[in-house]
Design an enzyme around this catalytic site. Structure first.
Site, PDB file in Angstrom:
ATOM      1  CG  ASP A 314      26.658 -17.265   5.825  1.00  0.00           C
ATOM      2  OD1 ASP A 314      27.576 -17.391   4.977  1.00  0.00           O
ATOM      3  OD2 ASP A 314      25.526 -16.862   5.532  1.00  0.00           O
ATOM      4  CG  ASP A 538      20.530 -15.111  -2.174  1.00  0.00           C
ATOM      5  OD1 ASP A 538      20.993 -16.248  -2.059  1.00  0.00           O
ATOM      6  OD2 ASP A 538      20.838 -14.332  -3.107  1.00  0.00           O
TER       7      ASP A 538
HETATM    8  C1  BGC Z   1      17.989 -20.958   2.672  1.00  0.00           C
HETATM    9  C2  BGC Z   1      17.646 -22.419   2.579  1.00  0.00           C
HETATM   10  C3  BGC Z   1      17.754 -22.897   1.153  1.00  0.00           C
HETATM   11  C4  BGC Z   1      19.106 -22.565   0.609  1.00  0.00           C
HETATM   12  C5  BGC Z   1      19.248 -22.967  -0.832  1.00  0.00           C
HETATM   13  C6  BGC Z   1      19.325 -20.698   2.060  1.00  0.00           C
HETATM   14  O1  BGC Z   1      19.546 -19.341   2.006  1.00  0.00           O
HETATM   15  O2  BGC Z   1      17.975 -20.562   4.001  1.00  0.00           O
HETATM   16  O3  BGC Z   1      16.355 -22.622   3.041  1.00  0.00           O
HETATM   17  O4  BGC Z   1      17.531 -24.281   1.081  1.00  0.00           O
HETATM   18  O5  BGC Z   1      19.354 -21.187   0.734  1.00  0.00           O
HETATM   19  O6  BGC Z   1      18.429 -22.233  -1.651  1.00  0.00           O
END
Ligand code: BGC
Length: 600
Positions: A314, A538
């Protein structure tokens, strides 16, 4: 407010259930007759990782007798341990008693030779290591240890073989491994001819929550905070994962994916994964985050692994579209554009990690419904080039790009193409497509690849697509184009991506598991991969205090009406979601239910 505890679920396996190595079909255990007159073995049973309800183990058998052509190792657990998944052996369990049988490619073990297999298990209480083993029905001299120690196989077998070695091995040891031993040199496409690392922690979550049919798939490990390098919240750290990857590789090529995700001022256009480092803290990023990661990955013990680094989801796309002059711009992204710390950080990561011959860097390139418009497409390639030539990096530090990381865009929309017209009107003018040049990830990724090569990236770069959650199956999946009444009826009736708006990204209702990780699925694509581990949230649907750098983003609240980045539409998010990265059981169930291709 208290942080909710996300319950880990233990793997619920019926007693006697068969657990098999990845992709293998469960087969009834074949009893192997005892081997040659001189039998003997020692066993090193090593618990390689352990957390509250699960563990990983690596087992090495040394054959101290004469050569054997297939093997079955037996032991009994002292506690309630249950094997949930294994590799390099067919593992069966009945009550406490376990047997691990050789596969076609590793049955032959010379006198004095060794063979290794591994497994994940669940447990509660204590996880005592087994102390006695049998090899092909004969007791071994060695005993297990908890942390890698081994004992010699000096004790002769107490029971003489009951069957003389007259029966030839059922599978002659003629079948070579399907893939050549790993050489350690960088290859063009790291996914070809390699198995994928199965993260034991994700695997245990998945198999314990109704997902045993996908629990042996490879998913990425996110290094989303400095603390995750050593292992945060009782989870495995980078070294533990790499050690486990070496055990799973067992001398063969293996691809293991890490997400490099801790830039200063991270996630500037959203709040759910805001991060721990302030906008100016590039020093901490470089020296307390990237340097330790590079140092661990550079350990010669890992030189034969194919380490894929997914570089900073991102961030660079946000500089392209959300920094200034556009509807979705945020002050935080404007700050990051002005201070250049995204480009500096990405450049530093590429240079440091790219200096290691066992790593493959893939830069995050958003998705089609982010950068697919003319106004963003060419500028995105320029932005990537800028980052890839910052802080000492060069384009040669980049092996490829990834699209759709943690997103839900379809790989291919089967029922309409961007070039279609309805009654003389281009589908590009439909509300859903909104003048984008792409309607799916594969067309976007392929075109972006050409653009990237044209601006100076290596002609050998390959693209990845995160297909973990973009399957859009289930009963609502359209099977043909929509009615030709208008471009909107045509597109909306036919699209498999059933989001309210393609700018929605948080815990999307109706989504399903997509294509399983696949090497070289199309020209220019290195692989379909599962970077966002299916089942991990998410973002939370309401504010939850935490020390993980996670904010509350209204795009995760199903009652929110949206913002400029999703055309002010409802968010389509599932309710009651936990913090980003935490296990979200209700979403996982829906993803499994709506998988496409369906799960069997
Ligand atoms: C989060 C992380 C997480 C990853 C995988 C991201 O959106 O910020 O903390 O490890 O997703 O689930």
């Amino acid at each position: 407010m208290a942080v909710p505890i996300v319950r880990r679920r233990t793997a619920a396996l019926a007693a006697g259930a068969l657990v098999v190595a990845s992709g293998a079909v469960a087969a009834a255990l074949s009893t192997t007759s005892a081997e040659a007159a001189t039998s003997g073995c020692s066993v090193n049973y090593s618990v390689t990782s352990q957390w509250d309800v699960g563990f990983g183990a690596s087992v090495t058998i040394t054959n101290t007798g004469s050569a054997i052509s297939n093997w079955t190792l037996g032991w009994s657990f002292a506690g309630n341990q249950k094997v949930t998944q294994g590799w390099n052996a067919t593992i069966t369990q009945s009550g406490a008693s376990v047997t691990a049988a050789s596969l076609s490619y590793n049955g032959a073990v010379a006198s004095g030779g060794t063979v290794n297999f591994g497994f994940n298990g669940s447990y509660s209480g204590s996880n005592a290591v087994p102390t006695s083993f049998t090899l092909n029905g004969v007791a071994c001299g060695g005993t297990g240890t908890g942390s890698g120690g081994s004992t010699g196989g000096t004790t002769p077998p107490t029971t003489p073989p009951t069957t003389p070695p007259t029966t030839p091995p059922t599978t002659p040891p003629t079948t070579p491994p399907t893939t050549p031993p790993s050489s350690g040199a960088r290859v063009d496409n790291p996914y070809v001819g390699a198995k994928g690392y199965v993260n034991p922690e994700w695997s245990a979550e998945a198999s314990g929550d109704g997902g045993s049919s996908i629990a042996n798939q490879s998913t990425a490990v996110w290094l989303d905070r400095i603390a995750t390098i050593q292992g945060a919240d009782g989870k495995m750290g980078l070294k533990a994962h790499l050690d486990e990857a070496v055990a799973q590789a067992n001398g063969q090529p293996l691809t293991v994916e890490f997400v490099i995700y801790d830039l200063p001022g991270r996630d500037c256009a959203a709040l759910a994964s805001n991060g721990e480092l302030s906008a100016t803290d590039i020093d901490t990023y470089e020296h307390s985050y990237i340097d330790p990661i590079a140092s661990i990955m550079s350990d010669p013990a890992y030189s034969k692994l194919r380490i894929v680094n997914i570089v900073e989801p991102d961030s660079l796309p946000n500089i392209v579209t959300n920094a200034s002059g556009q509807a979705g711009a945020t002050d935080a992204c404007a700050t990051m554009k002005a201070n250049g710390n995204y480009e500096k950080g990405v450049g530093y990561a590429l240079a440091k990690l790219g200096a290691l011959s066992n790593t493959y860097n893939y830069i995050d390139a958003g998705h089609h419904a982010w950068l697919g418009w003319d106004s963003n497409f060419a500028p995105a390639a320029q932005e990537f080039l800028k980052a890839a030539t910052s802080s000492g990096a060069t384009v040669h530090d980049v092996q490829g790009f990834i699209t759709n990381t943690a997103n839900y865009s379809a790989t291919v929309e089967p029922n309409f193409k961007v070039t279609d017209n309805v009654n003389g009107t281009s589908v590009r003018s439909s509300k859903w497509v909104d003048w984008n040049n792409y309607v799916d990830e594969q067309s976007y990724a392929t075109a972006l690849r050409s653009e990237l090569v044209s601006v100076g990236f290596d002609s050998g770069i390959g693209m990845l697509i995160d297909t973990g959650r973009n399957g859009w199956g289930g009963s609502g999946r359209p099977t043909s184009a929509g009615a030709t009444t208008s471009v909107d009826t045509y597109v909306d009736g036919g699209r498999i991506d059933r989001r309210v708006h393609a700018g929605n990204w948080c815990n999307q209702s109706g989504a399903g598991i997509g294509a399983r990780p696949t090497a070289a699925p199309a020209a220019g694509l290195d692989a379909y991969v599962w970077i966002k581990p299916p089942g991990e949230s998410d973002g939370s649907s309401q504010a939850i205090s935490n020390d993980e750098g996670k904010g509350f983003d209204q795009m995760c609240d199903p009652t929110y009406g949206g913002n400029a980045r999703n055309g002010n539409n409802p968010t389509g998010a599932l309710a009651n979601s936990p913090l980003a990265g935490h296990w979200f059981s209700a979403q996982f169930h829906q993803l499994v239910q709506n998988a496409y291709p369906p799960l069997s």
